[in-house]
Enzyme design. Sequence first.
Site, PDB file in Angstrom:
ATOM      1  CB  SER A  30      -1.386  93.502  77.584  1.00  0.00           C
ATOM      2  OG  SER A  30      -0.659  94.649  77.981  1.00  0.00           O
ATOM      3  CE1 TYR A  82       3.912  96.775  83.685  1.00  0.00           C
ATOM      4  CE2 TYR A  82       5.911  97.705  82.750  1.00  0.00           C
ATOM      5  CZ  TYR A  82       4.999  96.684  82.834  1.00  0.00           C
ATOM      6  OH  TYR A  82       5.174  95.564  82.073  1.00  0.00           O
ATOM      7  CD  GLN A 108       0.702  98.057  70.768  1.00  0.00           C
ATOM      8  OE1 GLN A 108       0.044  97.746  69.776  1.00  0.00           O
ATOM      9  NE2 GLN A 108       0.600  99.246  71.324  1.00  0.00           N
TER      10      GLN A 108
END
Length: 380
Positions: free
Chosen positions: A133, A230, A127
Amino acid sequence: MKLAVIRERRDAEKRVAATPETVKKLIALGFTVSVEKEAGDAASMPDSLYADAGATIGKDLKAALKDADVIFSVQGLEGADAKLAKKGAAQLSVLNPFTEGERLQAYADAGLMAFAMEFVPRITRAQSMDVLSSQSNLAGYKAVLDATAEYGRALPMMMTAAGTIAPARVMVMGAGVAGLQAIATAKRLGAIVSATDVRAAAKEQVESLGGKFVMVEDEETAAAETSGGYAKEMSDEYKAKQAALIAETLAKQDIAITTALIPGRPAPKLITEDMIKSMKPGSVIVDLAVEAGGNCALSEPGKVVEAHGVKIVGHKNVPSRLAADSSALFARNLVHFITPMVKEGALAFDFEDQIIQESLITKDGAIVNERLKPQPAGEK
């Protein structure tokens, strides 16, 4: 170990792949860092700040790349420049692998080990490396500000002695990272917000931010999300049902922000010309997918156009419009990626690691990524 940070050369690109903050972290890892002259100028980071952080300033690209084991860039070396890099050097950047095959081949021919940061898998331990992101978050925020700048009215309800101003209605199409940030930003500015997405799982997220979820729910939506998080491309039948619902909702909106992207495919068309005609005069559409073909039928890359009384905003590279913050986040993503690859002061890439396997594009003179290999007939 030497690491080079290069100046971006593509149009509308103001970001830089390292900041003075991350240069210090890289030096602490054991790298000597060379930053190409003026690499950070467009992001308000002059050479003096990099020098103060411990980097050397390369007078040009060739000087910055000399003997570099690792290359940091936002959009990667141009194909013609790949030969300036040391054979076997690792390049970390966004590469648009599905559309830039010629450049990837130039990397392979030059012996580069190129990593596409947008291919980093969406798993928990990755992450902090997720450039999609980090950049989409800022793009969603900026999209609302861009819409507000073009919209000729106020967003929040205002009660004055002269009367009440009704709040603007904002619709966000696509509730991924960019969409969710757009919802949150529009709500903070006082708008009434609705949102749509093909993934039923997005409903809870939209509603938690104060938005109203608009979606055709049927059997197909239960499998509308890939394992990577997605949205999948939906059937023509579903698209028709969703389009009818969107058309009805869109006619009541003042602002629409579209964020829908499908990796490796043109952006889905969500707003047709007939839908634009149905919108109120003075309405605004911001198309964040304009560089991938656009979610809106009449959007144009790099332009703000007006059609049927509606302004359609198609700015390129929206994260770059917030260059200082987007650079800071991107640079941290790269540091988080390279840190586990340094063992006892030396580079040690683990090619069995999922993150490496999925993001590695070229190695040993070849394009090696599975997603870029030809698919058997009938597969997509």
